[in-house]
Design a protein around this motif. Structure first.
Motif, PDB file in Angstrom:
ATOM      1  N   ALA A  35      40.250  42.885  36.372  1.00 39.52           N
ATOM      2  CA  ALA A  35      39.976  44.202  36.954  1.00 39.52           C
ATOM      3  C   ALA A  35      41.173  44.724  37.738  1.00 39.52           C
ATOM      4  O   ALA A  35      41.507  45.909  37.670  1.00 39.52           O
ATOM      5  CB  ALA A  35      38.748  44.129  37.855  1.00 39.52           C
ATOM      6  N   ALA A  36      41.835  43.835  38.493  1.00 42.90           N
ATOM      7  CA  ALA A  36      43.007  44.251  39.275  1.00 42.90           C
ATOM      8  C   ALA A  36      44.119  44.756  38.361  1.00 42.90           C
ATOM      9  O   ALA A  36      44.794  45.747  38.676  1.00 42.90           O
ATOM     10  CB  ALA A  36      43.501  43.088  40.124  1.00 42.90           C
ATOM     11  N   LEU A  37      44.317  44.105  37.240  1.00 42.01           N
ATOM     12  CA  LEU A  37      45.332  44.558  36.286  1.00 42.01           C
ATOM     13  C   LEU A  37      44.959  45.908  35.677  1.00 42.01           C
ATOM     14  O   LEU A  37      45.798  46.811  35.566  1.00 42.01           O
ATOM     15  CB  LEU A  37      45.513  43.516  35.181  1.00 42.01           C
ATOM     16  CG  LEU A  37      46.139  42.185  35.598  1.00 42.01           C
ATOM     17  CD1 LEU A  37      45.996  41.161  34.477  1.00 42.01           C
ATOM     18  CD2 LEU A  37      47.605  42.367  35.973  1.00 42.01           C
ATOM     19  N   LEU A  38      43.703  46.063  35.296  1.00 39.17           N
ATOM     20  CA  LEU A  38      43.276  47.305  34.652  1.00 39.17           C
ATOM     21  C   LEU A  38      43.309  48.488  35.620  1.00 39.17           C
ATOM     22  O   LEU A  38      43.713  49.597  35.239  1.00 39.17           O
ATOM     23  CB  LEU A  38      41.869  47.134  34.080  1.00 39.17           C
ATOM     24  CG  LEU A  38      41.750  46.215  32.864  1.00 39.17           C
ATOM     25  CD1 LEU A  38      40.281  45.928  32.565  1.00 39.17           C
ATOM     26  CD2 LEU A  38      42.444  46.834  31.643  1.00 39.17           C
ATOM     27  N   LEU A  39      42.896  48.262  36.861  1.00 37.64           N
ATOM     28  CA  LEU A  39      42.867  49.362  37.821  1.00 37.64           C
ATOM     29  C   LEU A  39      44.260  49.793  38.245  1.00 37.64           C
ATOM     30  O   LEU A  39      44.426  50.897  38.781  1.00 37.64           O
ATOM     31  CB  LEU A  39      42.038  48.963  39.040  1.00 37.64           C
ATOM     32  CG  LEU A  39      40.526  48.864  38.790  1.00 37.64           C
ATOM     33  CD1 LEU A  39      39.813  48.297  40.011  1.00 37.64           C
ATOM     34  CD2 LEU A  39      39.948  50.230  38.437  1.00 37.64           C
ATOM     35  N   ARG A  40      45.254  48.986  38.014  1.00 38.87           N
ATOM     36  CA  ARG A  40      46.642  49.380  38.303  1.00 38.87           C
ATOM     37  C   ARG A  40      47.199  50.234  37.166  1.00 38.87           C
ATOM     38  O   ARG A  40      48.285  50.799  37.286  1.00 38.87           O
ATOM     39  CB  ARG A  40      47.496  48.138  38.541  1.00 38.87           C
ATOM     40  CG  ARG A  40      48.849  48.405  39.182  1.00 38.87           C
ATOM     41  CD  ARG A  40      48.737  49.031  40.555  1.00 38.87           C
ATOM     42  NE  ARG A  40      48.152  48.140  41.548  1.00 38.87           N
ATOM     43  CZ  ARG A  40      48.846  47.303  42.304  1.00 38.87           C
ATOM     44  NH1 ARG A  40      50.156  47.212  42.186  1.00 38.87           N
ATOM     45  NH2 ARG A  40      48.232  46.552  43.195  1.00 38.87           N
ATOM     46  N   SER A  43      50.746  49.458  35.730  1.00 38.63           N
ATOM     47  CA  SER A  43      51.787  49.156  36.715  1.00 38.63           C
ATOM     48  C   SER A  43      51.703  47.681  37.106  1.00 38.63           C
ATOM     49  O   SER A  43      50.680  47.019  36.906  1.00 38.63           O
ATOM     50  CB  SER A  43      51.619  50.031  37.953  1.00 38.63           C
ATOM     51  OG  SER A  43      51.790  51.397  37.617  1.00 38.63           O
ATOM     52  N   MET A  44      52.778  47.188  37.699  1.00 35.60           N
ATOM     53  CA  MET A  44      52.863  45.776  38.027  1.00 35.60           C
ATOM     54  C   MET A  44      51.953  45.410  39.193  1.00 35.60           C
ATOM     55  O   MET A  44      51.819  46.153  40.165  1.00 35.60           O
ATOM     56  CB  MET A  44      54.303  45.395  38.380  1.00 35.60           C
ATOM     57  CG  MET A  44      54.483  43.907  38.672  1.00 35.60           C
ATOM     58  SD  MET A  44      56.121  43.514  39.327  1.00 35.60           S
ATOM     59  CE  MET A  44      55.975  44.156  41.004  1.00 35.60           C
ATOM     60  N   LEU A  93      49.072  44.996  32.593  1.00 33.79           N
ATOM     61  CA  LEU A  93      48.270  45.053  31.378  1.00 33.79           C
ATOM     62  C   LEU A  93      48.223  46.509  30.909  1.00 33.79           C
ATOM     63  O   LEU A  93      47.330  47.271  31.267  1.00 33.79           O
ATOM     64  CB  LEU A  93      46.851  44.532  31.639  1.00 33.79           C
ATOM     65  CG  LEU A  93      45.857  44.583  30.466  1.00 33.79           C
ATOM     66  CD1 LEU A  93      46.424  43.890  29.237  1.00 33.79           C
ATOM     67  CD2 LEU A  93      44.537  43.962  30.875  1.00 33.79           C
ATOM     68  N   PRO A  94      49.220  46.921  30.099  1.00 26.10           N
ATOM     69  CA  PRO A  94      49.235  48.303  29.611  1.00 26.10           C
ATOM     70  C   PRO A  94      48.293  48.484  28.429  1.00 26.10           C
ATOM     71  O   PRO A  94      48.399  47.782  27.430  1.00 26.10           O
ATOM     72  CB  PRO A  94      50.695  48.509  29.202  1.00 26.10           C
ATOM     73  CG  PRO A  94      51.200  47.145  28.868  1.00 26.10           C
ATOM     74  CD  PRO A  94      50.417  46.166  29.686  1.00 26.10           C
ATOM     75  N   VAL A  95      47.364  49.408  28.558  1.00 29.70           N
ATOM     76  CA  VAL A  95      46.458  49.775  27.472  1.00 29.70           C
ATOM     77  C   VAL A  95      46.325  51.295  27.459  1.00 29.70           C
ATOM     78  O   VAL A  95      46.637  51.979  28.440  1.00 29.70           O
ATOM     79  CB  VAL A  95      45.067  49.131  27.627  1.00 29.70           C
ATOM     80  CG1 VAL A  95      45.144  47.611  27.541  1.00 29.70           C
ATOM     81  CG2 VAL A  95      44.413  49.540  28.938  1.00 29.70           C
ATOM     82  N   ASP A  96      45.874  51.832  26.345  1.00 25.22           N
ATOM     83  CA  ASP A  96      45.643  53.272  26.256  1.00 25.22           C
ATOM     84  C   ASP A  96      44.603  53.699  27.285  1.00 25.22           C
ATOM     85  O   ASP A  96      43.667  52.945  27.595  1.00 25.22           O
ATOM     86  CB  ASP A  96      45.144  53.645  24.852  1.00 25.22           C
ATOM     87  CG  ASP A  96      46.208  53.450  23.779  1.00 25.22           C
ATOM     88  OD1 ASP A  96      47.396  53.388  24.141  1.00 25.22           O
ATOM     89  OD2 ASP A  96      45.833  53.358  22.594  1.00 25.22           O
TER      90      ASP A  96
END
Length: 294
Positions: A35-40, A43-44, A93-96
């Motif tokens: 979740a932390a990766l997706l909500l960023r 970004s790093m 975690l870059p996603v569309d």
């Protein structure tokens, strides 16, 4: 950016799908890292930030290694559908944008804001309806830790704001009678949010229930005095005056100011305003005494 058939849900239980297959996301702590990766939003996120997200200020000695284990498991789980990349001292975690319900929600809200700026209330309502439809329960359910708790509160407030904005648009479009049930629920759940009561008054008046609308004003006026020591704000007072005067424009689509859903106003000295007599009504939100929920 790669997303393939990957989809992520955060506006409810933390879930992920690769195509039609739901992925087993593991422990609550591992879901928090995801979740932390997706909500960023690409970004790093540093390792230290991930550690703090899971354990706060008192991480165990093994925290860094444990976080890296979570990241390794997530990489294996996501495989080619999405890639967790290493950037400097952290990960991303870059996603569309379309792959995550939170970013889709924000895009709908932004579209609604632009439509309202252009005066297209119907288009704003449509975008807000699409945003609200993404709600699947308690945000970030299944994730654990201080970060998840803080983000859960933030997302709940954003969803509440979208719901109120949608109801405001419905009232503005002349559909107040359809908005009454949800407005009554929100007025009961958030008794100090003046905007909700204002919209409920207007919706009741549109439905031909002037006495009920006036009774809502009396209840919230007394509640604000008891809980915060303040009088109703300008919006509530204006709605009250227009309903007392049986303003015919209130039953037609009218331009209302954008809904505001911030915290209740700071208590201020009482102005000594007159307290007109209450009007009995058979149906209205329950009277809340000594309750300070927003």
């Amino acid at each position: 950016m790669m997303s393939g058939g990957i989809r992520f849900a955060l506006l409810g239980p933390v879930r992920a799908w690769d195509g039609a297959t739901e992925l087993p996301l593991g422990s609550p702590q591992q879901r928090t890292v995801l979740a932390a990766l997706l909500l960023r939003e690409g970004s790093m996120v540093t390792v230290d930030e991930l550690v703090a997200a899971v354990w706060g200020d008192e991480p165990p000695r093994s925290a860094i290694n444990t976080v890296r284990t979570y990241l390794s498991r997530l990489r294996t789980l996501l495989r080619d559908a999405a890639t967790i990349v290493s950037i400097g001292g952290g990960y991303a975690l870059p996603v569309d944008r379309a792959a995550t319900d939170v970013t889709v929600f924000h895009d709908h809200v932004a579209s609604a804001r632009e439509a309202r700026r252009l005066g297209d209330v119907a288009a704003a309502a449509a975008s807000l309806r699409a945003a609200v439809a993404l709600h699947r329960g308690r945000p970030l359910a299944g994730a654990a830790g201080p970060y998840a708790d803080a983000q859960r509160t933030r997302l709940e407030q954003q969803m509440l704001a979208a719901r109120i904005d949608l109801l405001a648009a419905d009232v503005e479009l002349g559909h107040g009678d359809e908005a009454i049930p949800e407005l009554m629920t929100l007025a009961d759940e958030h008794p100090l949010r003046e905007r909700v009561h204002e919209l409920l008054m207007l919706a009741l008046y549109q439905a031909g229930r002037q006495a009920d609308a006036l009774a809502v004003y009396q209840d919230v006026r007394l509640l604000l005095a008891d809980e915060l020591g303040i009088d109703p704000g300008a919006g509530l007072q204006a709605a009250h005056r227009r309903i007392l005067a049986a303003d015919p424009d209130l039953v037609l689509p009218a331009v209302l100011p954008p809904a505001t859903t911030g915290t209740p106003r700071t208590p201020a000295p009482r102005t000594g305003s007159q307290r007109p007599g209450g009007v009995a009504a058979p149906l209205r939100p329950r009277r809340h005494r000594r309750r300070t929920g927003l």
